[in-house]
Design an enzyme around this catalytic site. Structure first.
Site, PDB file in Angstrom:
ATOM      1  N   THR A  29       5.289 -14.073  -8.347  1.00  0.00           N
ATOM      2  CA  THR A  29       5.343 -15.525  -8.174  1.00  0.00           C
ATOM      3  C   THR A  29       4.013 -15.953  -7.577  1.00  0.00           C
ATOM      4  OG1 THR A  29       7.730 -15.387  -7.774  1.00  0.00           O
ATOM      5  CG2 THR A  29       6.625 -17.440  -7.167  1.00  0.00           C
ATOM      6  N   LYS A 140       7.683  -5.560  -6.690  1.00  0.00           N
ATOM      7  CA  LYS A 140       8.634  -6.661  -6.863  1.00  0.00           C
ATOM      8  C   LYS A 140       9.428  -6.417  -8.138  1.00  0.00           C
ATOM      9  CE  LYS A 140       8.226 -10.649  -5.190  1.00  0.00           C
ATOM     10  NZ  LYS A 140       7.957 -12.066  -4.850  1.00  0.00           N
ATOM     11  N   GLU A 177      11.071  -7.105   7.079  1.00  0.00           N
ATOM     12  CA  GLU A 177      10.456  -8.298   6.494  1.00  0.00           C
ATOM     13  C   GLU A 177      11.400  -9.482   6.622  1.00  0.00           C
ATOM     14  OE1 GLU A 177       9.873  -7.158   2.430  1.00  0.00           O
ATOM     15  OE2 GLU A 177      12.012  -7.095   1.976  1.00  0.00           O
TER      16      GLU A 177
END
Length: 275
Positions: A29, A140, A177
């Site tokens: 992204t 990802k 995270e």
């Protein structure tokens, strides 16, 4: 802005696509600022690493050229790049898969209140834990169910405006995270960020910040981070390549103001990427 599927405008993919059936693929992204995409080379490097890790065969030179030709880069917003192994029959085997599939789409940039950057955000402690899997750590991949479940924990009407990010731990209890971000903390003058070799996503903004810190002679300890470390932190912040840097103002029963290192990091991002 049109969505591209396999190099041509389209609005859907095959029902046999393995990205849909198994999460068999990777994505990026990318924020597009007024002067172009933010950290695109870093995104492309992570994309290539993810494809290699999943053994998805691509002609990388051709794929990169196709990505750069996508018209979604021409205006500010967010571009999402999805690469799946392709389409095949039922089952986990990959012998007869036809692919890869490439899906590019452009979207408006999310609009966050300025106070998140100036005053900080409130952090929710997620019960959903991240599975330990070194083979998938850092990339990802398309299976983001842990993040989906974690985000559901603080998206109810009672939590929607109260929390802006969630803190995620590994199955062993280490801080890893945020739901959509990486984190740094300052404790007694030392800067720390969690090790992501076992789980989590190695964010491109995190990588860029680590490089800037190295250039400035700021030592960063990359290793295990505990909840106690968070409790004792003098300042901490989250980062990603879409919103930049968010200081933390509230977590559990503790409060923080924007610390000097956080402010310095925010200025780096603002000067270079116009956030």
């Amino acid at each position: 802005m049109p969505c591209w599927v396999n190099g041509a405008p389209a609005d859907g993919v095959s029902v046999a696509d393995r990205g849909l059936a198994y999460g068999d693929g990777v994505f990026e992204t990318v924020r597009v600022a007024c002067d172009g995409p933010v950290l695109l080379p870093y995104h492309l490097q992570r994309l290539q690493e993810g494809l290699l890790r999943l053994n998805i065969a691509v002609d990388w030179a051709a794929l990169e050229q196709e990505i750069r030709q996508y018209p979604g880069w021409r205006q500010p917003g967010v571009v999402k790049l999805i690469i799946t192994r392709g389409s095949g029959g039922r089952g986990y085997g990959t012998v007869n898969v036809q692919g890869p599939s490439r899906v590019f789409s452009a979207h408006p940039a999310p609009q966050y209140p300025e106070r998140y950057t100036q005053l900080g955000v409130r952090i929710y402690s997620c019960e959903t834990r991240l599975s330990i899997n070194p083979q998938l750590a850092g990339i990802k991949h398309l299976n983001r169910l842990e993040q989906v479940l974690a985000r559901q924990e603080f998206q109810s009407d009672s939590c929607q405006d109260q929390y802006q990010e969630g803190l995620m731990l590994s199955q062993s209890g280490c801080v890893i995270e945020g739901v959509l971000s990486n984190l740094f903390l300052v404790q007694d003058g030392s800067l720390h960020t969690p090790d992501l070799s076992q789980c989590g996503v190695a964010g491109v903004m995190r990588r860029w910040l680590l490089e800037q810190m190295q250039e400035c002679g700021i030592k960063v300890n990359v290793g295990p981070v505990t909840l106690q470390d968070i409790e004792l932190a003098d300042e901490w912040f989250f980062c990603n390549s879409v919103y930049g840097v968010w200081p933390v103002s509230h977590w559990e029963n503790r409060t923080w103001t924007v610390g000097p290192l956080t402010a310095q990091v925010q200025q780096w991002v603002k000067d270079r990427w116009q956030f």
